[in-house]
Design an enzyme around this catalytic site. Sequence first.
Site, PDB file in Angstrom:
ATOM      1  N   THR A 165     -70.144  46.128   4.947  1.00  0.00           N
ATOM      2  CA  THR A 165     -69.851  45.121   5.964  1.00  0.00           C
ATOM      3  C   THR A 165     -70.485  43.816   5.561  1.00  0.00           C
ATOM      4  OG1 THR A 165     -69.857  46.724   7.745  1.00  0.00           O
ATOM      5  CG2 THR A 165     -70.478  44.500   8.345  1.00  0.00           C
ATOM      6  N   ARG A 170     -62.232  54.810  16.543  1.00  0.00           N
ATOM      7  CA  ARG A 170     -63.648  54.769  16.178  1.00  0.00           C
ATOM      8  C   ARG A 170     -64.130  53.318  16.023  1.00  0.00           C
ATOM      9  NH1 ARG A 170     -66.919  52.566  11.756  1.00  0.00           N
ATOM     10  NH2 ARG A 170     -68.725  53.890  11.513  1.00  0.00           N
ATOM     11  N   VAL A 171     -65.266  53.028  16.634  1.00  0.00           N
ATOM     12  CA  VAL A 171     -65.903  51.724  16.502  1.00  0.00           C
ATOM     13  C   VAL A 171     -67.271  51.944  15.881  1.00  0.00           C
ATOM     14  CG1 VAL A 171     -66.921  49.812  17.809  1.00  0.00           C
ATOM     15  CG2 VAL A 171     -64.664  50.705  18.443  1.00  0.00           C
ATOM     16  N   GLY A 172     -67.610  51.148  14.899  1.00  0.00           N
ATOM     17  CA  GLY A 172     -68.897  51.306  14.225  1.00  0.00           C
ATOM     18  C   GLY A 172     -69.988  50.473  14.867  1.00  0.00           C
ATOM     19  N   ASP A 173     -71.059  50.287  14.134  1.00  0.00           N
ATOM     20  CA  ASP A 173     -72.201  49.519  14.633  1.00  0.00           C
ATOM     21  C   ASP A 173     -71.974  48.020  14.593  1.00  0.00           C
ATOM     22  OD1 ASP A 173     -72.111  49.603  11.839  1.00  0.00           O
ATOM     23  OD2 ASP A 173     -74.230  49.122  11.667  1.00  0.00           O
ATOM     24  N   THR A 201     -75.980  46.907   7.782  1.00  0.00           N
ATOM     25  CA  THR A 201     -74.792  47.454   7.142  1.00  0.00           C
ATOM     26  C   THR A 201     -75.062  48.919   6.815  1.00  0.00           C
ATOM     27  OG1 THR A 201     -73.329  47.279   5.217  1.00  0.00           O
ATOM     28  CG2 THR A 201     -75.608  46.633   4.883  1.00  0.00           C
ATOM     29  N   GLY A 202     -74.025  49.704   6.763  1.00  0.00           N
ATOM     30  CA  GLY A 202     -74.224  51.107   6.415  1.00  0.00           C
ATOM     31  C   GLY A 202     -73.491  52.045   7.350  1.00  0.00           C
ATOM     32  N   GLY A 236     -72.527  53.255  10.269  1.00  0.00           N
ATOM     33  CA  GLY A 236     -72.624  52.751  11.627  1.00  0.00           C
ATOM     34  C   GLY A 236     -72.722  53.814  12.700  1.00  0.00           C
TER      35      GLY A 236
END
Length: 317
Positions: free
Chosen positions: A181, A209-212, A232-233, A235
């Site tokens: 990201t 799906r939603v990440g961090d 980043t990573g 999430g």
Amino acid sequence: RTSLPLVINTWPFKSATAAAWDALQSSGLVLDAVEKGCARCEIEQCDGTVGFGGSPDETGETTLDALIMNGNTMEVGAVADLRRIKNAIGVARAVMERTEHTMLVGESASVFAENMGFVAEDLTTNKSLNVFTQWLKGNCQPNYRKNVNPDPLKSCGPYGPVAMQTQCNGVRHVNIHSHDTIGLIAIDKDGHMAAGTSTNGLTHKVPGRVGDSPIIGAGAYADSSAGAAAATGDGDIMMRFLPSYLAVELMRNGADPSVACKSAISRIKRHYSDFFGAIICANTTGHYGAACNKAPSLTEFHFMVQNSESDSPVLKS
Ligand code: SD4
């Protein structure tokens, strides 16, 4: 000694740093710097993991998450699961500046974006289509479902519950190749801060799906009275710990930026010792730090910095 202004971003996305720096020089606005920096990655499809044509989900669609935060006013705009609009960070900023809300998601976020004049277009490319069809041929492995089994005869789904988990199901396949990201922090010479993120998330994710990255305090956080951070990573894991918020609060309490970053990473490691992820942060005087977890897939984390001491973006690790 202060080295403001400062632009710092995750990964070696040098043109994003340069775009943010140029925006800061021309308008003087940290929000412009964050928006232009992240937007550059959306256009250039940095690493295939920001912007259109990357990280196809289980149905082959690319969806985007983005966040922008004003560290002076504490205003935030975020979009998650955004479809058919390339400029996710621009839409996030429109949420912040053109509504009283903080986050819009999914189909409705896309309709909002179109109302705001953003162009709707297919985010699929030959490359993302290819990644998707190869995945189907591999019988949907890897996938992010637990306690379910794809029907091998149908090649991919429908997924249904099974008594036993197959060996690969539930194993996380997140690594440096499957996702990253842009997270970017900008601080002007007077210490005004903004931070933001933009990503297309995780390849083969479950739709919805939603990440961090669009989650405030997880993907990024900024408070001009304390500091700013961006992560980043992986999430799905990282958002459980709000690492960006934690790093900013640690700096507020006097921690050096490097220590704040390390502590935020360590907090996650207590529970997930080999998670994949990294964080950058900067304090009110423009001192910055970064930390990553030495997961098998991430032994070194690169990030970019430009400040009053550098003529051009500098790669750090
Ligand atoms: C996500 N954090 O959606 C993003 C992806 C990423 O490095 O940052 N990968 O989980």
